[in-house]
Design an enzyme around this catalytic site. Structure first.
Site, short mmCIF file in Angstrom:
data_model
loop_
_atom_site.label_atom_id
_atom_site.label_comp_id
_atom_site.label_asym_id
_atom_site.label_seq_id
_atom_site.Cartn_x
_atom_site.Cartn_y
_atom_site.Cartn_z
CG LEU A 1 -1.83 1.24 1.34
CD1 LEU A 1 -2.71 1.41 0.10
CD2 LEU A 1 -2.69 1.17 2.59
CB SER B 1 -7.19 -2.22 10.09
OG SER B 1 -7.82 -3.45 9.77
CE1 TYR C 1 -2.58 -4.87 11.51
CE2 TYR C 1 -4.91 -5.42 11.28
CZ TYR C 1 -3.79 -4.74 10.84
OH TYR C 1 -3.89 -3.91 9.75
CE LYS D 1 -3.10 -1.28 11.76
NZ LYS D 1 -2.31 -0.18 11.20
#
Length: 263
Positions: free
Chosen positions: A17, A141, A154, A158
């Site tokens: 990205l 995310s 994770y 986020k």
């Protein structure tokens, strides 16, 4: 936000990205400063920017190292003269059972996705306050609003980044410093290992092309959007999770069972 001649610093620039975003911004006339750990990959990306007629600079830095935030700001200013926009894109992910995740992995993920991002943001906010204007963007995310099985750490990182972006936006509401939070769903990047890709495919989850995501982020920045959630039905479930988490629990029960086959 006018992108032509905008001076942009992008962390994690050589990732899937990050690279797509660097090229997309450059194509709009922005001058990009590429931040990453791998000098060879940074120079290769710089050549791609130049090949399409853009301008770029390089800062080789490992954000996990102490006192790196101040160094990245200092080097960015040395290379570019000034900075208008910081894009916090660097991050790591791991598909695993939480009980089996190592302490080293947990510490690395929290430090990279949260601590290093906050420290870098602090350095740039201080600079933007002194300069009187600026903008920060955070690549979060969907998992920053939707707790997803086997991505517990994770998700925690986020969720933290999402909350931080909201709090900082409200803190800076009377300033000329803008905040944009972007929440993509799964993206086809090297961050995902073979097990993760196999699990997404088996579950029928859509995985977006980095270029398509980058183009949407560029449009969001042009419009000065505060938040951008990318992809359906994932964005809907992220919204529903805030209202009726028990319904989402039911919806994800099958996903949890399926994912165990790929752990």
């Amino acid at each position: 936000m006018e992108l032509k001649d905008l001076h942009v610093v992008i962390t994690g620039a050589t990732g899937g990205l990050g690279a797509a975003l660097s090229l997309a911004l450059s194509a709009k006339g922005a001058i990009v400063c590429l931040v990453g750990r791998d000098a060879v990959k940074l120079h290769a990306l710089q050549q791609q920017v130049i090949a399409q007629g853009g301008q770029s600079h390089i800062v080789v830095a490992d954000l996990a190292q102490p006192n790196m935030a101040a160094q990245v700001l200092k080097q960015s200013l040395r290379e570019m003269g000034h900075v208008d926009l910081l894009i916090n894109n660097a991050g790591v992910i791991e598909f695993t059972e939480f009980a089996r995740q190592t302490e080293v992995s947990i510490d690395n993920m929290v430090h990279t996705n949260v601590t290093a991002t906050l420290l870098l943001s602090k350095a740039f906010v201080e600079y933007f306050v002194e300069r009187g204007r600026g903008h920060l963007a955070f690549i979060g995310s969907i998992f920053g609003s939707l707790g997803f099985p086997h991505f517990a750490t994770y998700c925690a990182s986020k969720f933290a980044l999402h909350g931080f972006s909201q709090a900082l936006r409200r803190e800076l509401v009377d300033s000329n410093i803008g905040i944009t939070y972007i929440a993509p769903r799964a993206i086809a990047t090297p961050m995902n290992d073979d097990r993760t890709n196999a699990m997404w495919q088996a579950s029928g989850q859509s995985v977006d092309d980095p270029q398509q995501v980058a183009d949407k982020i560029v449009r969001a920045l042009q419009k000065n959007q505060q938040e951008l959630f990318i992809g359906q039905p994932q964005s809907f479930f992220a919204w529903l999770n805030g209202l009726a988490p028990r319904l989402v629990n039911i919806g994800l029960k099958q996903q949890t069972a399926l994912a165990k086959r790929f752990l």
